[in-house]
Design an enzyme around this catalytic site. Structure first.
Site, PDB file in Angstrom:
ATOM      1  N   ASP A 119       0.821  -1.202   0.000  1.00 55.58           N
ATOM      2  CA  ASP A 119       0.000   0.000   0.000  1.00 55.58           C
ATOM      3  C   ASP A 119       0.863   1.263   0.000  1.00 55.58           C
ATOM      4  O   ASP A 119       1.966   1.283   0.561  1.00 55.58           O
ATOM      5  CB  ASP A 119      -0.896  -0.008   1.245  1.00 55.58           C
TER       6      ASP A 119
ATOM      7  N   GLU B 187       0.853  -0.661  -5.177  1.00 51.78           N
ATOM      8  CA  GLU B 187      -0.190   0.346  -5.373  1.00 51.78           C
ATOM      9  C   GLU B 187       0.544   1.680  -5.479  1.00 51.78           C
ATOM     10  O   GLU B 187       0.873   2.310  -4.483  1.00 51.78           O
ATOM     11  CB  GLU B 187      -1.165   0.322  -4.191  1.00 51.78           C
TER      12      GLU B 187
END
Length: 702
Positions: free
Chosen positions: A307, A360
């Site tokens: 993330d 991401e």
């Protein structure tokens, strides 16, 4: 062969992938007795002790000794530590303050709001996923269709009013659902222990502990094992970018900036209220790399989706001027974080070449999914945030204005093969007023449903792997709420039920057709037929596999029926419509191309042959060649008759004579010019082929 480092030296060198085997709490036999040994890193602490339910939380009962100048503390406690005993570290700072801290390496923790660590032995679970692990790959040339799940809100007990499903309940209900719906992998939003439900797990305090919200660690093992036995891979979200400021966590662990940078301009995300990991410290790198490896080795996880990578790459991420510190070259690139990512990916993939490392990452940082040896960051995949943003902006437009934004649906092919992309429709796009996918679509309910089907078919046929957030397949109108289960009751409504059937059908169609996934990352697997029909908002293209099998895709983003729509195709022959979003099975109009579609030798789209099709309003079609026409025979030149041969011979013999006579004559410029006679008008055939000005209705070429 180089001598291997001891676990302590390995940890202190910043290269450890298994620090969790040394640090934390472990069964041990020391001084002739059985017990538990505790180790923790607290370099600036004045003293550290172990406290827990086994010693009445007495901060003076079990002091730890420093075994390294780098700040490693150790304590052995005999006999009294039982299964799931509660404990913490009491850390005394240089200024005499005392704080109770959870073990950074704990394997289990109390259920929030309590936050003590629990002693837990990970050994003893009997895995049954050997066949899965033997055939596991990173899926680059296989289908990859990911279902993103928030474990706490997929379903709840007592008709959605009770607690969230446990890991074991998810194994019993989610796994068969994934199989039936045609998903290859499930991606679970962070299940590393976290204190605040509203963070969805993205503010982590336990990097080695699965959250106790859904059961104990072996229950999670059971879930992963069940997935694997059903042929479903498991990906977890993992957050190495930042951590929260909760007092029991990593923040100011020994009273100083221990896991984080000291300078707030580099070590803090003000807007998020979190600290940034100090990637220059060897102990922090060993901590993070060991955490990633822990989930792969102890829980058999198949992939890690990292993330907020963009926040790691840039020193000025989400910061104004004066709020960040340039690197040693004066730039904004976070060089220490870049080196950490390269080291992490290289080390993990060398040890586990069959798993997936997924970024991401929302910027144009180059070569995110290219090997470190080629100057890349070393990930296997990168989320295609550009495609997601462009497409969602496009589908929200009223169809009347879509012709003016046609580039949003085609621009992704300019850069589609620069990375190994995953196309995501993630949880971030269905919260905070962004609307659910179906509610992004303009128009009536019928038009919204048609819009979702059209959009999803384009996604499933576009180059790149796929990810869809839970609830999208239900046609859920409400935005996702982490405190409530999905709106399963919608499946009692026929439009939602039909949409649900569509999702299962397009997913299985994707799995069954190698042109849609075997070559996702080069022009060999994709070519346009027509990308510039912005007036009609129609695009058409071809997907192909390594054996030359092809599928033709036609997508109509307008609620307008197009009859006799002609597209060029690479082969003459007979084609068949094999998928239609407007099928009555999916609640559509039923408009289709029935039977075989035969090509004609009419030039179109730079092809010698083409076919005319009916394109339903707001729809996507997939068409397949079923019978290739034999090659056209070249027309042989006409045979000459004997009379014609004699005439040609006489004419040839007479030519020299005529030329010599011409030389003896007066030059043409001195000869009187004959009077002009009016030319006879040409006879016009009544059967002449007159083409319309727009080029439609072209005659078949002979």
């Amino acid at each position: 062969m180089a001598e291997s480092l001891s676990p302590l030296d390995d940890f202190l060198s910043g290269t450890s992938l298994t620090a969790y085997e040394y640090m934390g709490a472990h069964r041990a036999h020391m001084f002739g007795r059985d017990g538990v040994v505790f180790r923790v890193w607290a370099p600036q602490a004045k003293s550290v002790s172990v406290v827990g339910d086994f010693n009445g939380w007495d901060i003076n009962a079990n002091y730890m000794g420093k075994i390294s100048d780098a700040g490693i503390w150790e304590c052995f406690i005999a006999d009294v530590i039982g299964v799931e005993s509660l404990y913490k570290y009491c850390v005394e700072t240089r200024w005499g303050e005392r704080f109770l801290k959870a073990d950074p390496y704990a394997f289990y923790a109390e259920l929030r709001p309590d936050n003590a660590s629990k002693f837990y032995d990970l050994g003893g679970y009997g895995w049954n996923d050997e066949s899965w692990l033997k055939q596991r790959t990173n899926n680059l040339d296989r289908p990859l269709n990911i279902y993103e799940v928030h474990a706490g809100s997929w379903k709840k007990y007592d008709f959605g009013q009770g607690d969230s499903y446990s890991y074991r309940s998810l194994a019993q209900e989610l796994v068969p659902y994934l199989k039936d719906m045609g998903y290859t992998h499930v991606e679970i939003m962070p299940i590393t222990e976290y204190p605040f439900d509203g963070s969805w797990g993205y503010q982590v305090t336990g990097y080695f502990a699965p959250t106790s919200r859904y059961g104990e660690p072996k229950d999670l093992m059971y879930f992963v094992d069940t997935c694997h036995q059903a042929g479903i891979g498991v990906i977890i979200d993992w957050v190495p970018a930042h951590f929260p400021k909760d007092g029991h966590g990593l923040a100011r662990f020994d009273g100083s900036a221990c896991y984080e940078y000291e300078d707030w301009r580099k070590g803090e995300h003000k807007e998020w209220g979190t600290y940034v990991f100090n990637y220059s410290r060897y102990e922090v790198k060993s901590f993070l790399m060991s955490s990633a490896n822990f989930w792969l080795e102890e829980y058999h996880i198949d992939g890690i989706r990292m993330d907020a990578v963009a926040s790691m790459l840039y020193l000025d991420y989400n910061r104004n001027d004066g709020q960040w510190v340039p690197n040693c070259f004066g730039g904004k690139e976070h060089l220490e974080a870049v080196d950490f990512l390269k080291q992490l990916n290289s080390s993990i993939l060398e040890r586990h070449p069959d798993i997936m490392m997924i970024a991401e990452e929302s910027t144009a940082w180059p070569k995110v999914s290219r090997p470190v040896s080629e100057g890349g960051l070393g990930f296997n995949y990168k989320w295609n945030m550009g495609w997601m943003n462009d497409m969602l902006a496009y589908v929200k437009e009223d169809p009347l204005y879509r012709p003016y934004h046609h580039g949003k649906i085609t621009f992704s092919l300019v850069y589609a093969f620069s990375e190994n992309f995953i196309l995501p429709i993630s949880h971030d796009e269905v919260v905070y007023g962004k609307c659910s996918l179906i509610n992004k679509m303009p128009g009536s309910l019928e038009q919204k449903v048609a819009g979702v089907k059209t959009f999803m078919t384009y996604m499933m046929t576009h180059p790149g792997k796929k990810l869809t957030f839970m609830g999208t397949e239900l046609g859920q109108f409400n935005e996702w709420n982490n405190e409530k289960q999905l709106d399963w009751q919608l499946l009692a409504n026929e439009p939602n039920k039909s949409l649900h059937r569509f999702f299962a059908s397009i997913n299985h169609f994707y799995l069954d057709n190698s042109p849609l996934w075997q070559d996702d990352y080069s022009w060999q697997g994709f070519r346009w037929i027509r990308h510039d029909d912005n007036e009609k908002s129609i695009i058409s293209f071809i997907r192909s596999d390594n054996e030359g099998n092809e599928l033709i895709v036609v997508v109509n983003f307008q609620p307008v029926l197009r009859e006799d729509y002609r597209i060029g195709v690479p082969y003459a022959g007979k084609y068949r419509e094999v998928f239609n979003t407007e099928s009555k099975e999916f609640g559509g109009s039923g408009i289709s191309n029935e039977g075989l579609i035969e090509t004609k030798y009419v030039k179109s789209d730079d092809q010698k042959q083409s076919m005319s099709i009916t394109v339903p309003p707001m729809s996507a079609l997939i068409i397949k060649l079923v019978e290739k026409a034999p090659p056209r025979k070249k027309r042989a030149p006409a045979k000459k008759t004997s009379a014609k041969k004699t005439a040609e011979k006489a004419a040839a013999e007479d030519t020299p004579k005529k030329k010599s006579e011409a030389k003896a004559q007066t030059p043409a410029e001195n000869s009187p010019k004959p009077e002009k006679t009016p030319a006879k008008p040409e006879k016009v055939s009544e059967k002449a082929d007159v083409k319309p000005a727009d080029g439609s209705g072209e005659k078949e070429q002979k």
